[in-house]
Design a protein around this motif. Structure first.
Motif, short mmCIF file in Angstrom:
data_model
loop_
_atom_site.label_atom_id
_atom_site.label_comp_id
_atom_site.label_asym_id
_atom_site.label_seq_id
_atom_site.Cartn_x
_atom_site.Cartn_y
_atom_site.Cartn_z
N HIS A 41 62.93 62.72 30.12
CA HIS A 41 63.30 63.45 31.33
C HIS A 41 64.82 63.66 31.36
CE1 HIS A 41 62.14 63.91 35.89
NE2 HIS A 41 62.93 64.86 35.48
N SER A 44 65.89 66.17 28.88
CA SER A 44 65.53 67.53 29.34
C SER A 44 66.59 68.08 30.29
CB SER A 44 64.18 67.51 30.07
OG SER A 44 63.18 66.99 29.23
N GLU A 75 72.57 69.50 36.95
CA GLU A 75 71.64 69.05 35.89
C GLU A 75 72.29 67.92 35.08
OE1 GLU A 75 69.02 70.17 36.62
OE2 GLU A 75 68.88 72.32 36.78
N LYS A 106 62.12 63.64 22.20
CA LYS A 106 61.59 64.85 22.83
C LYS A 106 62.40 65.21 24.07
CE LYS A 106 56.70 64.88 21.56
NZ LYS A 106 56.52 63.66 20.72
N TYR A 107 62.39 66.49 24.39
CA TYR A 107 62.84 66.97 25.69
C TYR A 107 61.92 68.15 26.02
CZ TYR A 107 65.21 70.36 22.70
OH TYR A 107 65.48 71.31 21.74
N GLN A 136 58.35 66.67 40.02
CA GLN A 136 59.28 65.60 40.38
C GLN A 136 59.09 65.05 41.80
OE1 GLN A 136 62.94 66.76 37.34
NE2 GLN A 136 63.04 67.46 39.43
N MET A 197 55.21 73.35 30.77
CA MET A 197 56.09 72.22 31.17
C MET A 197 55.27 71.04 31.68
SD MET A 197 59.18 74.01 33.26
CE MET A 197 59.92 72.47 33.77
N GLY A 199 52.75 69.77 30.52
CA GLY A 199 52.12 68.98 29.47
C GLY A 199 50.75 69.50 29.10
N PRO A 200 50.16 68.89 28.05
CA PRO A 200 48.84 69.33 27.58
C PRO A 200 47.78 69.16 28.67
CG PRO A 200 49.46 67.25 26.55
CD PRO A 200 50.64 67.71 27.33
N SER A 205 45.73 64.82 26.98
CA SER A 205 46.94 64.06 27.33
C SER A 205 46.72 62.58 26.99
CB SER A 205 47.22 64.21 28.83
OG SER A 205 48.16 63.24 29.24
N VAL A 206 47.53 62.07 26.05
CA VAL A 206 47.32 60.68 25.61
C VAL A 206 47.79 59.66 26.65
CG1 VAL A 206 47.38 61.13 23.11
CG2 VAL A 206 49.51 60.78 24.33
N HIS A 207 48.71 60.08 27.52
CA HIS A 207 49.32 59.08 28.43
C HIS A 207 48.80 59.14 29.86
CE1 HIS A 207 52.19 58.07 25.32
NE2 HIS A 207 52.55 59.31 25.20
N1 3HC Z 1 57.72 69.34 26.37
C1 3HC Z 1 57.86 68.42 25.39
N2 3HC Z 1 56.97 67.41 25.18
C2 3HC Z 1 55.93 67.33 26.03
C3 3HC Z 1 55.74 68.23 27.09
C4 3HC Z 1 56.70 69.27 27.24
N3 3HC Z 1 56.59 70.18 28.20
N4 3HC Z 1 54.61 67.87 27.76
C5 3HC Z 1 54.12 66.79 27.12
N5 3HC Z 1 54.90 66.47 26.08
C6 3HC Z 1 54.68 65.39 25.14
C7 3HC Z 1 54.71 64.04 25.82
O1 3HC Z 1 56.04 63.54 25.86
C8 3HC Z 1 53.82 63.22 24.86
O2 3HC Z 1 54.55 62.94 23.69
P1 3HC Z 1 55.13 61.44 23.42
O3 3HC Z 1 53.96 60.50 23.41
O4 3HC Z 1 55.83 61.53 22.09
O5 3HC Z 1 56.08 61.16 24.56
C9 3HC Z 1 52.76 64.23 24.45
O6 3HC Z 1 53.34 65.52 24.64
C10 3HC Z 1 51.47 64.09 25.24
O7 3HC Z 1 51.71 64.50 26.56
P2 3HC Z 1 51.20 63.64 27.82
O8 3HC Z 1 50.80 64.57 28.90
O9 3HC Z 1 50.21 62.63 27.37
O10 3HC Z 1 52.57 62.88 28.18
P3 3HC Z 1 53.08 62.46 29.63
O11 3HC Z 1 52.05 61.66 30.35
O12 3HC Z 1 54.40 61.84 29.40
O13 3HC Z 1 53.23 63.84 30.46
C11 3HC Z 1 55.12 65.07 31.31
C12 3HC Z 1 54.22 64.77 30.08
C13 3HC Z 1 54.25 65.73 32.38
C14 3HC Z 1 56.25 65.98 30.89
C15 3HC Z 1 55.65 63.72 31.81
O14 3HC Z 1 56.33 63.09 30.76
C16 3HC Z 1 56.61 63.86 33.00
O15 3HC Z 1 56.19 64.06 34.12
N6 3HC Z 1 57.91 63.70 32.72
C17 3HC Z 1 58.91 63.69 33.79
C18 3HC Z 1 59.33 65.09 34.19
C19 3HC Z 1 60.02 65.81 33.06
O16 3HC Z 1 60.37 65.28 32.05
N7 3HC Z 1 60.18 67.10 33.24
C20 3HC Z 1 60.81 67.89 32.18
C21 3HC Z 1 61.59 68.98 32.76
S1 3HC Z 1 63.03 68.36 33.55
C22 3HC Z 1 63.60 69.75 34.24
O17 3HC Z 1 62.95 70.73 34.22
C23 3HC Z 1 64.94 69.72 34.86
C24 3HC Z 1 65.09 70.75 35.89
O18 3HC Z 1 66.23 70.41 36.62
C25 3HC Z 1 65.31 72.12 35.29
#
Ligand code: 3HC
Length: 315
Positions: A41, A44, A75, A106-107, A136, A197, A199-200, A205-207
């Protein structure tokens, strides 16, 4: 207390909505998945500065430039809050940043798309920050205290980000035919990557299952994606723009929009590092890190001097 009892007690705390704090006992897997999610996060937020930073010098007016400068600066701050939240889990910020710079971390996939016109800056604010807000806001209630508290501050600033983006597009669609076409072109290029954005899909989704059990996540990827689509389609209609999905249709029965199939091959290509801008983003981050080395060295030298002075004073 045996591990099994500790785990049971931990889950009871989660179920009773008791926040987990850094000094509390937690399963190693809980700690690890938080480090994974919070660090990604944070990365990103920092990488997310690049696509928009590209337009600061080319903003069409001083007002737009000031708003974009403020957003990009926000940001950076979001990234710092999140790195700080991550450090409470016993990791070093330097190690997290080095993983990013080495291409090992990752980001969000969304930041590997190019910003080709000024309308992209509007689409990013409206769609990317709109999707980020959808994801968020529930994280303000995530079970890990430092993460939840960082999110509260971040979400307040995201609303401004989304609003300024939507206003850019509103101005363009009310302008010349070329400006309206520019806004439609940006929607065409940013709509599907914004859905990715979240996720899958839940079945891939593995998590998600574990993250929901531990209340790291309050909603699944698909639930948040659907909420985002339901909220955003009427906004596109108000702009007089067409969402680039021929299968998009409001379903009177479910009260949600049905939508077309997401190109998951594209998503995984980008996540694996083969997107349009992955290389360029990492290069820019490494260059900025190298150019900032003198600032880190100066800050370290000053901190060491302060520590020495405090030791001498207390001797
Ligand atoms: N981009 C890159 N990787 C991604 C992704 C994406 N959009 N969505 C999923 N993945 C990855 C996951 O990281 C995971 O890989 P890993 O095991 O190596 O970490 C794999 O794909 C399987 O995905 P899952 O759904 O099982 O993983 P999560 O449960 O972590 O769900 C998520 C993914 C919804 C992105 C979650 O991590 C999350 O809510 N993260 C917090 C929010 C975040 O990071 N947002 C990113 C944007 S921040 C932003 O936009 C800033 C703003 O100000 C502009």
């Amino acid at each position: 207390m045996k591990n099994i009892d500790l785990e049971k007690r931990f889950q009871e705390k989660i179920d009773q909505e008791i926040r987990i704090e850094p000094r509390d006992w937690m399963p190693e897997k809980y700690r690890k998945t938080l480090i994974r999610q919070i660090s990604q996060h944070a990365h990103s937020e920092v990488v997310g500065m690049l696509p928009e930073g590209n337009w600061i010098t080319r903003a069409p007016s001083l007002r737009r430039k000031v708003a974009l400068l403020a957003k990009v600066q926000d940001e950076a701050g979001h990234g710092l809050y999140l790195y700080s939240a991550c450090e409470t889990l016993g990791v070093k910020r330097e190690d997290l940043v080095n993983d990013l710079l080495a291409g090992k971390a990752k980001y969000s996939s969304i930041f590997n798309y190019p910003t080709l016109t000024w309308a992209d800056i509007g689409a990013i604010g409206w769609l990317v920050d709109g999707a980020a807000i959808m994801n968020q806001v529930p994280l303000c209630r995530t079970s890990y205290g430092p993460y939840a508290r960082a999110m509260v501050r971040i979400c307040k600033e995201e609303s401004f980000h989304q609003r300024q983006g939507y206003e850019i597009l509103l101005t363009l669609v009310r302008g010349s035919a070329e400006q309206k076409e520019m806004a439609q072109d940006a929607l065409n290029r940013w709509w599907w990557p914004s859905l990715m954005m979240f996720g899958p899909s839940d079945k891939d989704s593995v998590h998600t299952a574990e993250s929901m059990k531990w209340k790291i996540k309050r909603f699944s990827n698909d639930e948040l994606r659907q909420k985002f689509i339901d909220m955003t389609v009427p906004q596109a209609e108000f702009l007089g723009l067409t969402v680039p999905d021929p299968d998009l249709k409001f379903n009177e029965e479910t009260g949600h929009y049905d939508f077309g199939e997401i190109d998951w091959a594209e998503f995984w290509q980008v996540v694996k590092g083969y997107g349009q801008c992955n290389e360029e983003r990492l290069e820019a981050r490494n260059k900025a890190h190298d150019n900032g080395a003198w600032v880190r060295e100066a800050a370290d030298a000053y901190a060491r001097k302060q520590e020495k002075r405090e030791r001498q004073m207390s001797a």
